[in-house]
Design an enzyme around this catalytic site. Structure first.
Site, short mmCIF file in Angstrom:
data_model
loop_
_atom_site.label_atom_id
_atom_site.label_comp_id
_atom_site.label_asym_id
_atom_site.label_seq_id
_atom_site.Cartn_x
_atom_site.Cartn_y
_atom_site.Cartn_z
N VAL A 270 0.89 -1.29 0.03
CA VAL A 270 0.01 0.09 0.13
C VAL A 270 0.86 1.30 0.05
CG1 VAL A 270 -1.83 1.29 1.11
CG2 VAL A 270 -1.70 -1.25 1.25
N HIS B 27 10.08 4.94 -1.51
CA HIS B 27 8.37 5.57 -1.56
C HIS B 27 7.88 4.69 -0.46
CE1 HIS B 27 5.26 7.35 -4.13
NE2 HIS B 27 4.52 6.73 -3.24
N LEU B 28 7.45 5.50 0.32
CA LEU B 28 6.72 4.78 1.58
C LEU B 28 5.95 3.79 1.15
CD1 LEU B 28 5.72 4.84 4.58
CD2 LEU B 28 4.12 6.67 4.04
N HIS B 29 5.99 2.44 1.65
CA HIS B 29 5.00 1.48 1.41
C HIS B 29 5.07 0.57 2.71
CE1 HIS B 29 9.27 0.19 0.31
NE2 HIS B 29 8.79 -1.10 0.54
N VAL B 30 3.66 0.11 2.66
CA VAL B 30 3.24 -0.79 3.90
C VAL B 30 3.01 -2.25 3.41
CG1 VAL B 30 1.55 -1.19 5.61
CG2 VAL B 30 2.39 1.11 5.15
#
Ligand SMILES: [Zn+2]
Length: 134
Positions: A41, A93-96
């Protein structure tokens, strides 16, 4: 603007198995899943880490929805939800990560090796240091 892989997916310039997309976040399958159904996400806005994300609420509502959907949609017993910030972060790039879990799936945890506190006092000192920074 940084041309990282996730910005390219968000822009539609790179193919991905999109699970969900809206104005806040894009969710798609990790190409090298821990288990099949492993979703990433990512916020539509380019930020590198959690500390850089201005509006965390709407983003984590998407994470929550994906975690529910992974569990229900894949009939998983549970999920593992995690994020690397800078260290071990493969794409800036921020990702969960939302990973489906099943009993006896063989995953013993990401956070090896584990350690222990020398004393309750040492543990409390860590709790205090973090608490003071809030
Ligand atoms: Zn990006």
């Amino acid at each position: 603007m940084s041309a990282d892989l996730f910005c390219e997916i968000i822009a539609g310039e790179r193919p991905a198995h999109i699970v969900h997309s809206d104005e806040v976040a894009v969710s798609f399958l990790d190409v090298r899943p821990v288990f099949k159904g492993h979703v990433l996400v990512v916020p539509r806005v380019h930020v590198e880490t959690l500390a850089d994300l201005a509006d965390v609420g709407p983003f984590f509502e998407r994470v929550q929805a994906i975690a529910r959907a992974v569990e229900e949609g894949l009939q998983a017993g549970g999920t593992f939800v995690a994020m690397n910030n800078r260290i071990s972060q493969s794409v800036p790039h921020l990702h969960v990560h939302v990973v489906p879990r099943h009993k006896k799936d063989g995953l013993r945890g990401f956070f090896w090796p584990r350690t222990t506190y020398d004393s309750a006092e040492e543990a409390q000192s860590y709790a205090d240091l973090i608490g003071k920074a809030l």
